[in-house]
Design a protein around this motif. Structure first.
Motif, PDB file in Angstrom:
ATOM      1  N   VAL A 206      53.702 131.648 -76.189  1.00  0.00           N
ATOM      2  CA  VAL A 206      52.565 130.912 -76.570  1.00  0.00           C
ATOM      3  C   VAL A 206      52.528 130.075 -75.312  1.00  0.00           C
ATOM      4  CG1 VAL A 206      52.863 131.173 -78.993  1.00  0.00           C
ATOM      5  CG2 VAL A 206      53.877 129.227 -77.564  1.00  0.00           C
ATOM      6  N   ASP A 207      51.106 129.063 -74.980  1.00  0.00           N
ATOM      7  CA  ASP A 207      50.772 128.381 -74.129  1.00  0.00           C
ATOM      8  C   ASP A 207      50.647 127.002 -74.832  1.00  0.00           C
ATOM      9  OD1 ASP A 207      50.750 128.198 -71.304  1.00  0.00           O
ATOM     10  OD2 ASP A 207      48.456 127.991 -71.526  1.00  0.00           O
ATOM     11  N   SER A 208      51.513 126.354 -74.384  1.00  0.00           N
ATOM     12  CA  SER A 208      51.695 124.976 -75.232  1.00  0.00           C
ATOM     13  C   SER A 208      51.050 123.907 -74.089  1.00  0.00           C
ATOM     14  CB  SER A 208      53.043 124.421 -75.257  1.00  0.00           C
ATOM     15  OG  SER A 208      53.821 125.491 -76.220  1.00  0.00           O
ATOM     16  N   ARG A 209      50.559 122.801 -74.511  1.00  0.00           N
ATOM     17  CA  ARG A 209      50.141 121.647 -73.965  1.00  0.00           C
ATOM     18  C   ARG A 209      51.197 120.218 -74.382  1.00  0.00           C
ATOM     19  NH1 ARG A 209      47.759 125.486 -72.598  1.00  0.00           N
ATOM     20  NH2 ARG A 209      45.719 125.653 -72.307  1.00  0.00           N
ATOM     21  N   ARG A 210      51.651 119.686 -73.312  1.00  0.00           N
ATOM     22  CA  ARG A 210      52.490 118.488 -73.607  1.00  0.00           C
ATOM     23  C   ARG A 210      51.940 117.552 -72.513  1.00  0.00           C
ATOM     24  NH1 ARG A 210      58.460 119.850 -73.820  1.00  0.00           N
ATOM     25  NH2 ARG A 210      58.243 119.844 -71.327  1.00  0.00           N
ATOM     26  N   ASN A 211      51.111 116.782 -72.848  1.00  0.00           N
ATOM     27  CA  ASN A 211      50.530 115.916 -71.803  1.00  0.00           C
ATOM     28  C   ASN A 211      50.197 114.357 -72.107  1.00  0.00           C
ATOM     29  OD1 ASN A 211      49.198 115.284 -69.198  1.00  0.00           O
ATOM     30  ND2 ASN A 211      47.239 115.944 -70.061  1.00  0.00           N
ATOM     31  N   SER A 212      50.294 113.556 -71.348  1.00  0.00           N
ATOM     32  CA  SER A 212      49.869 112.157 -71.716  1.00  0.00           C
ATOM     33  C   SER A 212      49.097 111.499 -70.646  1.00  0.00           C
ATOM     34  CB  SER A 212      51.051 111.360 -71.957  1.00  0.00           C
ATOM     35  OG  SER A 212      52.139 111.195 -70.777  1.00  0.00           O
ATOM     36  N   PHE A 213      48.854 112.263 -69.438  1.00  0.00           N
ATOM     37  CA  PHE A 213      48.082 111.785 -68.429  1.00  0.00           C
ATOM     38  C   PHE A 213      46.567 112.093 -68.469  1.00  0.00           C
ATOM     39  CE2 PHE A 213      52.465 112.507 -66.608  1.00  0.00           C
ATOM     40  CZ  PHE A 213      52.493 111.581 -66.162  1.00  0.00           C
ATOM     41  N   PHE A 214      45.778 111.212 -68.142  1.00  0.00           N
ATOM     42  CA  PHE A 214      44.265 111.467 -68.093  1.00  0.00           C
ATOM     43  C   PHE A 214      43.527 112.008 -69.493  1.00  0.00           C
ATOM     44  CE2 PHE A 214      46.131 113.030 -64.100  1.00  0.00           C
ATOM     45  CZ  PHE A 214      45.874 111.983 -63.423  1.00  0.00           C
ATOM     46  N   VAL A 215      44.327 111.630 -70.544  1.00  0.00           N
ATOM     47  CA  VAL A 215      43.849 111.839 -72.121  1.00  0.00           C
ATOM     48  C   VAL A 215      43.830 110.742 -72.882  1.00  0.00           C
ATOM     49  CG1 VAL A 215      44.313 114.294 -72.000  1.00  0.00           C
ATOM     50  CG2 VAL A 215      46.165 112.713 -72.722  1.00  0.00           C
ATOM     51  N   PRO A 216      43.073 110.410 -73.685  1.00  0.00           N
ATOM     52  CA  PRO A 216      43.200 109.343 -74.695  1.00  0.00           C
ATOM     53  C   PRO A 216      44.237 109.068 -75.623  1.00  0.00           C
ATOM     54  CG  PRO A 216      40.969 110.626 -74.812  1.00  0.00           C
ATOM     55  CD  PRO A 216      42.081 111.488 -74.150  1.00  0.00           C
TER      56      PRO A 216
ATOM     57  N   TRP B 279      54.968 120.333 -66.222  1.00  0.00           N
ATOM     58  CA  TRP B 279      54.050 119.420 -66.744  1.00  0.00           C
ATOM     59  C   TRP B 279      52.936 120.458 -67.317  1.00  0.00           C
ATOM     60  CZ3 TRP B 279      49.722 116.573 -63.325  1.00  0.00           C
ATOM     61  CH2 TRP B 279      48.920 115.873 -64.192  1.00  0.00           C
ATOM     62  N   TRP B 280      53.026 120.572 -68.545  1.00  0.00           N
ATOM     63  CA  TRP B 280      52.091 121.470 -69.486  1.00  0.00           C
ATOM     64  C   TRP B 280      50.813 120.706 -69.832  1.00  0.00           C
ATOM     65  CZ3 TRP B 280      56.295 122.942 -73.945  1.00  0.00           C
ATOM     66  CH2 TRP B 280      57.516 123.448 -73.321  1.00  0.00           C
ATOM     67  N   PHE B 281      50.241 120.842 -68.841  1.00  0.00           N
ATOM     68  CA  PHE B 281      48.755 120.200 -68.828  1.00  0.00           C
ATOM     69  C   PHE B 281      47.800 121.181 -69.358  1.00  0.00           C
ATOM     70  CE2 PHE B 281      44.551 120.293 -66.351  1.00  0.00           C
ATOM     71  CZ  PHE B 281      44.155 119.068 -66.806  1.00  0.00           C
TER      72      PHE B 281
END
Length: 280
Positions: free
Chosen positions: A171-181, A278-280
């Protein structure tokens, strides 16, 4: 690295981005499970792409893509609609495709409903549960690809080429806290690959958790699959990007092939190589 070798090293790096010797060649191939809701009017939340006529054209385009794809690892297609729509017209359309090269199974039932506090993902997970109970092709297959039925996914062969030989899921995950609300932690559910018995053991029926945990399908998949991170055969982040084409149903005006989305896709592809953490 001596300066004279640097161009050769860079060339080898980028050539490795586009070429890969496949280790993933499962016996019997992978069944493509296309999830569909041709007439979404029965859902408690209306979608922006609501016309059954327009959506039917989307599904025809995607069916043509999957049925005509040259990759022999795509062994069959299962098309499941959860709006109870009669699929005779789609079956007749398939008969006109001279390029169709693999068997297809059509299933339709009424299941586009979800309890308060849940969203479309509850019905989407119900389609997979229904496939496990009713699809002969899914029961016979060692692997299946879950694909949102209205979308087309280019470079799917290159994607499969990067799968390990002993795969449990990808699967393709997103784990990101940069540039997002707010911080992101979810699995993109449009395209996923599972070993069938793994899904049956660990994920079948998980939609029953949604009314209690207050999360959508993407966050629920992430929560259930994260404990398997770094185990052999378990991919929570793809090493390559897969281009999508189509129009989102739940976000008005969002096209996956728009210039903005193509730029994000390119950026994501680059980061997979230079910053895989970085899971952007």
């Amino acid at each position: 690295i001596p300066g004279r070798w640097l161009p050769a090293v860079l060339l080898a790096f980028f050539m490795g981005w586009f070429t890969h010797h496949s280790r993933f060649n499962p016996r019997g191939g992978c069944v493509v499970l296309m999830t569909a809701c041709i007439d979404p009017s029965s859902g408690s939340r209306q979608v922006s792409r609501f016309s059954p006529v327009v959506r039917l054209l989307d599904y025809q385009n995607a069916l043509r893509f999957w049925l005509s794809h040259p990759d022999p690892r795509l062994s069959a297609v299962v098309f499941i609609d959860n709006s109870g729509y009669a699929l005779d017209g789609l079956a007749e359309y398939i008969q006109t495709l001279s390029s169709a090269r693999r068997p297809i199974e059509f299933l339709s039932y009424s299941g586009n409903s979800y309890p308060p506090g849940t969203d479309y993902g509850y019905a989407e997970l119900g389609i997979i549960d229904h496939a496990f109970a009713n699809s002969e092709l899914i029961k016979e297959s060692a692997y299946f690809i879950k694909a949102t039925g209205r979308l087309v996914f280019h470079s799917v062969s290159r994607w499969l080429n990067h799968m390990p030989s002993q795969l449990l899921f990808a699967v393709d995950s997103r784990r990101n806290s940069f540039f997002v609300p707010s911080p992101q932690a979810f699995v993109a559910s449009q395209l996923m690959l599972f070993k069938t018995d793994f899904y049956g053991t660990h994920l079948l029926g998980i939609r029953s958790l949604m009314p209690h945990c207050g999360t959508g399908i993407e966050a629920l998949f992430y929560k259930k699959l994260l404990p398997f991170h770094r185990r052999p055969g378990c991919l929570l982040r793809w090493p390559v990007n897969v281009e999508m084409r189509g129009v989102a149903a739940h976000f008005a005006g969002k096209r996956y092939d728009s210039p903005r989305q193509r730029f994000i896709s390119l950026l994501r592809a680059i980061l997979r190589r230079i910053a895989p953490w970085w899971w952007f």
